[in-house]
Structures are given as structure tokens and as C-alpha cells.
Design an enzyme around this catalytic site. Structure first.
Site, PDB file in Angstrom:
ATOM      1  N   HIS A  73      55.416  62.910  58.178  1.00 29.63           N
ATOM      2  CA  HIS A  73      56.847  62.868  58.458  1.00 29.63           C
ATOM      3  C   HIS A  73      57.650  63.730  57.492  1.00 29.63           C
ATOM      4  O   HIS A  73      58.792  64.087  57.784  1.00 29.63           O
ATOM      5  CB  HIS A  73      57.326  61.410  58.393  1.00 29.63           C
ATOM      6  CG  HIS A  73      58.695  61.214  58.957  1.00 29.63           C
ATOM      7  ND1 HIS A  73      59.058  61.650  60.216  1.00 29.63           N
ATOM      8  CD2 HIS A  73      59.802  60.625  58.436  1.00 29.63           C
ATOM      9  CE1 HIS A  73      60.314  61.334  60.443  1.00 29.63           C
ATOM     10  NE2 HIS A  73      60.796  60.720  59.381  1.00 29.63           N
ATOM     11  N   SER A  76      64.774  63.610  60.584  1.00 28.76           N
ATOM     12  CA  SER A  76      64.425  62.299  61.128  1.00 28.76           C
ATOM     13  C   SER A  76      65.616  61.753  61.905  1.00 28.76           C
ATOM     14  O   SER A  76      66.046  62.368  62.883  1.00 28.76           O
ATOM     15  CB  SER A  76      63.982  61.369  60.009  1.00 28.76           C
ATOM     16  OG  SER A  76      63.388  60.205  60.523  1.00 28.76           O
TER      17      SER A  76
END
Length: 727
Positions: free
Chosen positions: A700, A585
């Protein structure tokens, strides 16, 4: 997972890790016509925009081709099968701790294993939970539900209304299609164990809902489904009150935030008399909050600083933390409250602070401390404090002379976290772990102060010949950066130790000691070293540690990481040939920058669910919400910095790069998979080696179930083996 949270404030604050922000007021923004021309230029100069079509035929064709190539290469390595088998043993083991939440003597838990791939939502009594073999009662079998409804359901949690005068508890269950952040919300009867056909239901969106009473919700969602009520960041802007038995479209509008805000999310505060205070928290940026209360027909803004996090009500006091130095002026006198402090003030629905409502300092951390979390239990406030990256938990009560902070008798020299606490429950669950110490779940009684160990993880790897050391190194500007090193005892400092360096460096997220069975079994036990860098941008030493690297100051974060890498090489723990790095991320962006700024320092780079195109990130999915962290491409000064830093724009075909491994997910609706795709395409076009794996599901986290997690981790450690352990 807390199925019975009283307030969603904590989750609101953590919504990214949603990401959030808009440019600060007073900053010059480019005129619209200039921005449009600039956008046209980007379109003309970027030949790989087609890879941003998430499920476009051409894009997915390229993805599948890269997946096949990468899987064929890594799975052909003899070590892969062994690593995957070991990983599956760990992630599917029944010896994992079944974390849960408590309500009226029952412990509720979500569980996944090899048989229950999508998982079970189940419960048991608190007495049974304390035994080695709890008697579980299944509430929902999500594998069966997915089969019945022919859906790719991934369970994302439940929020239950459990007032004692309601016989049948009702819950709002969130279900994601393939692991996306966007969820479908459906009301569930906890006693009957079934979804209600005529209950509260919200269509797929990044929604927020809060129980006011049995028949009333505060709701924010994609009203109408056309996106007109969403912010530029893609989050809801309109909060409504919805009554049971009425159509969703007839809910009453209470509050509308600006399109340029990150989003607006409802919350409630529980008063001592059992009533609730209704409100909405607006996030103008990722790091700022505005709290509004609904008082009759009025909407009242609380007089809190813009960088603050609301905790809740206790002893008729409003508890909150501040992330900035805050000066309050009352009757001509200035009172300074230091950044990072926990404060309390008498609760009054008012937009100003008076002599009667001046805040009190409950706890003020020193320069090497940070308040990690504040939660409420029956009769106490619990504060989790990081002291030089080591955890402690304090119980806070009101004494005759002020607030009293009592350190709980919990294990030292590791990470402590409150996994469950509730204002209506006396029992608190606290988790302890260290790099070499498996997780232990402890029970703490707020009324008696007794601490007991309920459950412990088995040792997933041999730690007897491993050692943990905490070091520090001066960064480029002289700031001392701490980091942890875990390696075999008695290793030779000859530069040959395969070493994995991990970092994140953003959004005030702290990197703390943690027990990771996969890392220990698949890497440490095999002779690899692991290094965790506590670089700026994180929250290890409070808000200022994070704020030092915001926007155009971000290079200090990258200098910190580079300094740690150079220390490892200078002290001959490892060498560039045997040094690999990993991050996901925001940490994936860190990896991209390390790949382009210092390709000479590493021989392996795992780039997970990354941001990489920093001139278009604000246009993709939740990207607009992260401008407060990175800066805006629409602000000339910030754009200049972003262009100089952006990995996608600093790739050079003539440069000798280590072979990177890009990992992302098609269903990630937070960080766009186009970042990883386009960067990998640059490598392909230049004829440079790279590996690429994109999970078609998974969100994610890049993994929707335990089996996929095991495969991804096995692929990553096979790659590290090839790059760092091969002579």
C-alpha cells in the site's frame, strides 16, 4: 518500530487504515436478488473489469506498457536525473534517525540504506545509542535472508516475548512477500539470532498473534487457508489459544465473530502482579469496537461504548477514550461523558457499570483540541494532545484529589509524538518536528522528568528563506477550515507560484506539520509552495471533525478542499495553471473527486494508491471494511450518493481534464490496483493525456524499499515540474 509491545491494541485500532465496516443496524439493505441483478448490470456496463485481475496476463501487459510509456516520458526530462539523485542521497543517508524500542538496556532498530536495501534488524546498548556512532549488533540481515530463501521478503515488524524469567527472548517476526499486508509469521530466537524450525509459525495471512506466556499464544488467522474463517472484509474472525509444541490445527477455539464484522483480534492487558488478562477486540465496523475478556470458561463483554479505544491498565484502572457522547445510567442517574475524552474506571471483569465502577474523566479536550495518542510508561500515562494542530505531551498520574496532567517540557509549535513507551521501561522516546524543523528524537525519564535530545536530523534543504503560515477559510457551509502554507519569503502574490496542495480527509487521520526532506529539497527549495489542508474527515479536532463527513455527508470534505484551493487562487498565491494537488489511499479518492468535480481548479493531479470505483470498492480486497466511512452500494440512499460522487462513474469524455498522474502498486492487498487501472483506462479510451506508474512490488505504500521510494518521488516531482513550473 516497537518490537516489544505489551499489547497490540493500538495497532488493532489502526488496522487501516485497514479499513472497516458494515452498514449500520436499522438501515434498509437491498434484497439479495436485487443485489445480484445490480451486480450483473455493473458487469455488463463495465468493459474494464479485466483490469481487476491483479496479476492477469492481459492486465499486467497493459500495466507494463503504461509504465514504459510514463517512465520514458518523465525520465527523459533533464530534471529527473537530478531529482532522483537528490532523493537517493536523502533516503539512503546514514544521518537518518535510527528509531527504535528499548528492552532491558538495549535499543532495537530496523535500518535500510543503499547497501541494505531490504534492511537490517539490529541492536545496541542504550548508552551506545546516545552516542553519535552507536556500535550496532546485527540480528537479521533481510537481504541475506531473502537471497538464502529465494524470497522477496519485506520486513513487517516483530513482537517479542521478553519476560525476565526467560533467558532466551523469542520473537514473532512478520515477513511480507513483496510488501503485502498479508504476512508469514515465524518465531525467532533473539539470543541465538536464528529462526526456530520447530517454533510458532503462521502461513501467509492477515494474522494477529499475542503472547500470553512463553508457551502460549492467542492467534487469529486464515484457519485452514480456505478463507472459510475470514470475514467479508477478508480479515480473521476466529480467535484460538495455541500451545507450544502442538499443531496449529489443534489450537483451542475461544471466540468466533460474525462474518459481517470487520474482524476479531486478540489482545492482553498487563496487571500489576505480572499476570495477563486475555481478550479479543471485535470491530463490527471501522469505527466501532466490542471488547471481550476471557474469564475462566466465560467470555465477558466489557461495558464500554461502541465507539471507544482501550488503552490498558494503570493503577488498577482501565483507561480508554470515547469517540462519541456517552451517557451512563447508574442508580437512575445519567452521567454524560463527552466525545473525545480520556476516561478511567476501576477494573472489574463485568458486563455492567455499577456505582463502584463509574468512570472518571481524566482529560476532556475543548473544541480545538484532540487526543492523538495515549501510551503507557513506567508509573505514568502519556497523552499526546493536538491543540489547533500543534502538539503537546502530558504525563498523567494519580494524585490525592484525582488525576493530574503535567505538560512535559518539550519544544513547541510543531508535531510531537511518542515513538516508544513501555510499562516496564522508564525511558520514553519522543519525536519533534515541524515543516522547517528537522526531526529531533528526545529521551524522557518518567521517574526524574528529565528531557534530553538524543539525535537530530540534518537539514536536508535550505529553510532560511522559507516561511510557514497557518490560515483558515470558510467552507461552503461556513465552517472554518485551517490549512498551512509554506513558501519563499517575500513572494509576489501574482498567481505565478507553483503550488502543491495536499489532503486526506478521512478515517479520523490527522494531517500535522512534518519535516519532509524530499519535499523540501525537490520542491520548496526550488521555489514551489506547499499547502496542507486540515479538512473534515480527519481527526485534527477530535471525533466530531471526522464524523461530520461520513457516508452521504461526505461532500463537506470535498467542499473544504475546494475552498482551500479557491482561497489560494483568490489571494493570488497561485493560479489554476500553477496549482497541483496530491493525495493517497483515501486521499487518492479525494484526488479523483477533485479531478471530476473541479477540473478547472488544478493543472496537475497526483492520484496515489486510490479508491475510484465507488460502486465496486466494497467487493475488492479490504473494501468491505470501509462501508462505515463511505456508505454501502447495497443501501439505496447511500448508493445514490456514491454513484453521484464516484470518480470512475463521473468521468466524461467531453470534459477538459488536467493530465493526471496515477500511482499504484500491484502488491497492494489493501486498496485494489484495479481502481487506478480502470480510471486510467477511461482516459486512454477517450484519447486524453494521462501518466501511469504501477510498482510491481511495494504494497500500500507503493514502495518496498528506499530506492523505489526515491524513484517514485522523483517521478512525481518531475511531473509537477512539467505541469506547474513550466512557463
Amino acid at each position: 518500530m516497537d518490537f516489544f509491545r505489551k499489547s497490540s491494541l493500538a495497532s488493532i485500532v489502526l488496522l487501516g487504515l485497514l479499513g472497516c465496516s458494515s452498514p449500520d443496524s436499522g438501515v434498509t439493505i437491498q434484497p439479495a436478488d436485487v443485489a445480484v441483478e445490480q451486480a450483473k448490470k455493473v458487469l455488463a456496463e463495465d468493459p474494464y473489469l479485466w483490469l481487476e485481475e491483479v496479476e492477469g496476463e492481459q492486465a499486467l501487459g497493459w500495466v507494463k506498457g503504461q509504465n514504459n510509456r510514463t517512465l520514458a516520458q518523465l525520465q527523459a526530462n533533464p530534471v529527473y536525473a537530478s531529482l532522483e539523485a537528490q532523493a537517493l542521497d536523502i533516503v539512503n543517508s546514514s544521518e537518518r534517525i535510527p528509531y527504535g524500542s528499548i528492552r532491558n538496556g538495549q535499543v532495537y532498530n530496523f535500518w535500510q540504506d543503499a547497501t541494505n536495501v531490504r534492511g537490517l534488524w539490529r541492536k545496541t546498548s542504550l548508552e551506545s545509542y546516545a552516542t553519535d556512532q552507536p556500535e550496532w549488533d546485527t540480528i537479521v540481515d533481510f537481504d541475506a535472508l531473502a537471497t538464502l530463501e529465494n524470497k522477496n521478503w519485506v520486513y513487517k515488524g516483530a513482537d517479542c516475548y521478553t519476560a525476565k524469567d526467560i533467558a532466551n527472548y523469542k520473537c514473532l517476526v512478520s515477513l511480507s512477500d513483496g510488501g503485502k499486508d498479508a504476512v508469514t509469521v515465524r518465531e525467532f530466537d533473539l539470543s541465538a539470532k536464528q529462526f526456530l524450525s520447530d517454533g510458532f509459525t503462521l502461513p501467509e495471512a492477515k494474522s494477529g498473534a499475542e503472547w500470553v506466556d512463553y508457551n502460549t499464544l492467542l492467534v487469529t488467522t486464515n484457519w485452514g487457508g480456505d478463507g472459510s474463517t475470514l470475514t467479508e472484509s477478508g480479515y480473521p474472525s476466529v480467535v484460538k489459544r495455541w500451545k507450544r509444541g502442538t499443531p496449529l490445527e489443534q489450537a483451542d477455539t475461544l471466540f468466533t465473530a460474525s462474518k459481517t464484522d470487520v474482524g476479531a483480534f486478540p489482545f492482553t492487558l498487563d496487571k500489576a502482579d505480572g499476570s495477563k488478562v486475555e481478550g479479543v477486540v471485535v470491530a463490527p465496523t471501522f469505527f466501532t469496537r466490542e471488547y471481550y475478556l476471557f474469564s475462566g470458561a466465560q467470555v465477558v463483554k466489557l461495558p464500554l461504548p461502541e465507539q471507544s479505544d482501550l488503552v490498558g491498565l494503570y493503577e488498577e484502572q482501565l483507561f480508554f477514550t470515547v469517540k462519541q457522547d456517552w451517557t451512563v445510567t447508574v442508580d437512575g442517574n445519567d452521567i454524560l461523558f463527552k466525545s473525545g475524552s480520556l476516561l478511567a474506571m476501576p477494573f472489574v471483569v463485568s458486563s455492567s457499570i455499577t456505582q463502584a465502577t463509574i468512570p472518571e474523566v481524566v482529560f476532556e479536550p475543548n473544541e480545538r483540541q484532540a487526543i492523538e495518542d495515549v501510551t503507557m510508561t513506567k508509573g505514568q500515562i502519556l497523552m499526546t494532545l493536538s491543540d489547533n494542530v500543534v502538539g503537546n505531551v502530558f504525563a498523567i498520574t494519580k494524585g490525592k484529589s484525582g488525576w493530574i496532567s503535567t505538560k512535559l517540557d518539550l519544544p513547541a509549535n510543531g508535531t510531537l509524538s511518542v515513538s516508544f513507551a513501555d510499562p516496564d521501561e522508564d525511558t520514553v522516546f519522543v519525536n519533534y518536528e515541524g515543516f522547517l524543523t528537522p526531526d529531533s528524537l528526545m529521551s524522557y525519564s518518567a521517574s526524574t522528568g528529565k528531557v534530553s535530545t538524543l539525535k537530530s536530523l540534518p537539514s536536508w534543504f535550505d529553510a532560511d528563506d522559507l516561511v510557514v503560515e497557518q490560515k483558515q477559510v470558510a467552507s461552503k457551509d461556513g465552517t472554518l477550515i485551517p490549512f498551512f502554507v509554506i513558501h519563499k519569503k517575500g513572494i509576489k502574490h501574482d498567481g505565478n507560484t507553483p503550488t502543491l496542495l495536499y489532503g486526506y480527509g478521512g478515517f479520523q487521520v490527522s494531517m500535522r506539520p512534518s519535516y519532509n526532506g524530499l519535499r523540501g529539497k525537490l520542491w520548496l527549495e526550488r521555489g514551489g509552495a506547499f499547502v496542507l489542508a486540515n479538512i473534515r474527515g480527519g481527526g485534527e479536532f477530535g471525533p466530531k471533525w471526522h464524523q461530520a463527513g461520513l457516508k452521504t455527508h461526505r461532500q463537506v470534505i470535498y467542499d473544504d478542499f475546494i475552498a482551500v484551493g479557491e482561497w489560494l487562487i483568490d489571494h493570488k498565491l497561485t493560479s489554476p495553471e500553477h496549482l497541483g494537488i496530491q493525495g493517497g489511499s483515501n486521499g487518492g479518492l479525494l484526488m479523483g473527486v477533485m479531478l471530476t468535480q473541479r477540473p478547472d481548479l488544478w493543472n496537475a493531479v497526483i492520484v496515489q494508491v486510490p479508491l475510484l470505483d465507488m460502486l465496486r470498492y466494497h467487493l475488492l480486497l479490504a473494501g468491505a471494511s470501509w462501508v462505515g466511512e463511505y456508505g454501502s452500494p447495497d443501501v439505496p440512499e447511500e448508493r445514490e450518493w456514491l454513484e453521484a460522487m464516484s470518480p470512475y462513474h463521473n468521468f466524461h469524455a467531453a470534459t477538459d481534464y488536467p493530465e493526471p498522474f496515477f500511482v499504484t502498486s500491484t502488491k497492494d492487498d489493501r486498496v485494489h490496483p484495479g481502481h487506478a487501472r480502470k480510471m486510467a483506462k477511461l482516459f486512454e479510451a477517450a484519447g486524453k493525456p494521462f501518466l501511469y506508474y504501477e510498482n510491481i512490488d511495494g504494497g500500500h505504500s507503493a514502495a518496498a524499499n528506499q530506492q523505489e521510494t526515491a524513484r517514485r518521488v522523483a517521478l512525481e516531482f518531475t511531473y509537477l515540474t512539467e505541469k506547474l513550473m513550466t512557463e
